[in-house]
Design an enzyme around this catalytic site. Structure first.
Site, PDB file in Angstrom:
ATOM      1  N   HIS A  93      -3.139  -4.463 -12.649  1.00 61.72           N
ATOM      2  CA  HIS A  93      -3.410  -3.526 -11.451  1.00 61.72           C
ATOM      3  C   HIS A  93      -3.845  -2.467 -11.897  1.00 61.72           C
ATOM      4  O   HIS A  93      -3.493  -1.725 -13.215  1.00 61.72           O
ATOM      5  CB  HIS A  93      -1.520  -3.668 -10.961  1.00 61.72           C
ATOM      6  CG  HIS A  93      -1.997  -4.927  -9.839  1.00 61.72           C
ATOM      7  ND1 HIS A  93      -1.358  -6.370  -9.979  1.00 61.72           N
ATOM      8  CD2 HIS A  93      -2.210  -5.890  -8.386  1.00 61.72           C
ATOM      9  CE1 HIS A  93      -1.477  -6.820  -9.582  1.00 61.72           C
ATOM     10  NE2 HIS A  93      -1.736  -6.745  -8.082  1.00 61.72           N
ATOM     11  N   LYS A 122      -0.026   1.526  -9.017  1.00 61.02           N
ATOM     12  CA  LYS A 122       0.743   0.699  -8.748  1.00 61.02           C
ATOM     13  C   LYS A 122       2.276   1.058  -9.576  1.00 61.02           C
ATOM     14  O   LYS A 122       2.378   0.660 -10.149  1.00 61.02           O
ATOM     15  CB  LYS A 122       0.338  -0.649  -9.241  1.00 61.02           C
ATOM     16  CG  LYS A 122       1.812  -1.976  -8.626  1.00 61.02           C
ATOM     17  CD  LYS A 122       0.844  -3.292  -8.013  1.00 61.02           C
ATOM     18  CE  LYS A 122       1.673  -4.311  -8.070  1.00 61.02           C
ATOM     19  NZ  LYS A 122       1.805  -4.383  -5.911  1.00 61.02           N
ATOM     20  N   THR A 140       4.826  -4.119   2.520  1.00 62.87           N
ATOM     21  CA  THR A 140       5.156  -3.614   0.868  1.00 62.87           C
ATOM     22  C   THR A 140       6.523  -4.117   0.003  1.00 62.87           C
ATOM     23  O   THR A 140       6.467  -5.784   0.627  1.00 62.87           O
ATOM     24  CB  THR A 140       6.626  -2.098   0.926  1.00 62.87           C
ATOM     25  OG1 THR A 140       5.583  -1.000   1.773  1.00 62.87           O
ATOM     26  CG2 THR A 140       6.954  -2.128   0.207  1.00 62.87           C
ATOM     27  N   GLY A 153       4.866  -7.907  -6.734  1.00 66.38           N
ATOM     28  CA  GLY A 153       5.372  -9.087  -6.347  1.00 66.38           C
ATOM     29  C   GLY A 153       4.714 -10.343  -5.922  1.00 66.38           C
ATOM     30  O   GLY A 153       4.986 -11.688  -6.107  1.00 66.38           O
ATOM     31  N   SER A 201       4.675 -11.473  -0.631  1.00 67.93           N
ATOM     32  CA  SER A 201       3.998 -10.429  -1.514  1.00 67.93           C
ATOM     33  C   SER A 201       2.113 -10.328  -1.492  1.00 67.93           C
ATOM     34  O   SER A 201       2.045  -9.377  -2.527  1.00 67.93           O
ATOM     35  CB  SER A 201       4.175 -11.430  -2.514  1.00 67.93           C
ATOM     36  OG  SER A 201       3.783 -12.106  -2.832  1.00 67.93           O
TER      37      SER A 201
END
Length: 240
Positions: A133, A137, A74, A143, A99
């Site tokens: 993404h 997300k 996460t 990240g 990340s």
């Protein structure tokens, strides 16, 4: 190795498949129907956590309390890392966070830092990051994009901070590194670092074809963490 899954969405299912292919077993799966309080976390040799930023600290605390090593995938919780690192030390536990667990992305991190240092003497090139993404997300920028930005800032002192941008590129503070976060259907993840001058553009990019790279990396991280203490990252796994 016995693995516990904290989070059993698309990512958790990919991890399960790859873990089984590598000869491991899954001893529990925690999701919205089976909460962490209903499970003996110590049944696992290592837990792998992919959930949400609001949940992750509690999951880490619970694993450390039950002496269960934990791999955390996460993102968007790292401001709590000093607290977590202290807790790991106090409990004599083990944690590995990243990340991004993709082997390719972690190689990209390494190259990105080297490229940033090479570009520092050439201020005519302006750096930028774009990440794409899937629309599910939650965090933006990703990240991974933040890690790339930090790698540039630490190695190219033209930049002192990063800024998230949407839409077309606006005029920015010359010492502020822009990150553009885009969300599109069915995109596992693409990250592109560009250095642009009036003469040319130098581009460094990574495109994920599926979640399998992230899943494989997290299982490799769990294999690495077994029997170790302290806080680790993928740099330790890959010996960068």
């Amino acid at each position: 190795m016995k693995i516990g899954l904290i989070g059993y969405g698309k990512m958790g299912k990919a991890i399960e498949r790859i873990a089984l292919e590598r000869g491991h077993s899954i001893v529990y799966k925690i999701d919205s129907k089976t909460t962490i309080d209903q499970v003996d976390l110590s049944l696992a040799d290592v837990a792998i956590e992919f959930t949400q930023p609001a949940l992750v600290i509690n999951h880490i605390e619970q694993c450390l309390e039950q002496k269960t090593p934990i791999v955390v995938g996460t993102t968007a919780w790292q401001e709590e890392l000093p607290y977590v690192a202290t807790l790991v030390t106090e409990k004599g536990g083990s944690l590995l966070h990243a990340s991004n667990f993709s082997i390719g992305v972690n190689i990209l991190f390494n190259i990105n830092e080297k490229l940033a240092a090479l570009m520092f003497p050439h201020p005519e090139y302006k750096a930028s990051i774009e990440e794409i993404h899937h629309i599910q997300k939650l965090d933006a920028p990703s990240g991974t994009a933040v890690s790339l930005a930090q790698g540039i800032i630490q190695n190219n002192h033209q930049y002192t901070s990063w800024k998230s941008e949407t839409g077309s590129w606006p005029e920015t503070n010359p010492h502020e590194l822009p990150i553009q976060a885009l969300r599109e259907p069915d995109v596992p993840g693409t990250h592109t670092i560009s250095y642009t001058s009036t003469i040319d553009t130098l581009t460094l990019s990574h495109e994920a074809h599926s979640r399998d790279g992230f899943a494989l990396g997290s299982v490799i991280a769990a294999e690495f963490l077994l029997g170790k203490k302290g806080v680790h990252t993928m740099r330790d796994v890959l010996a960068f």
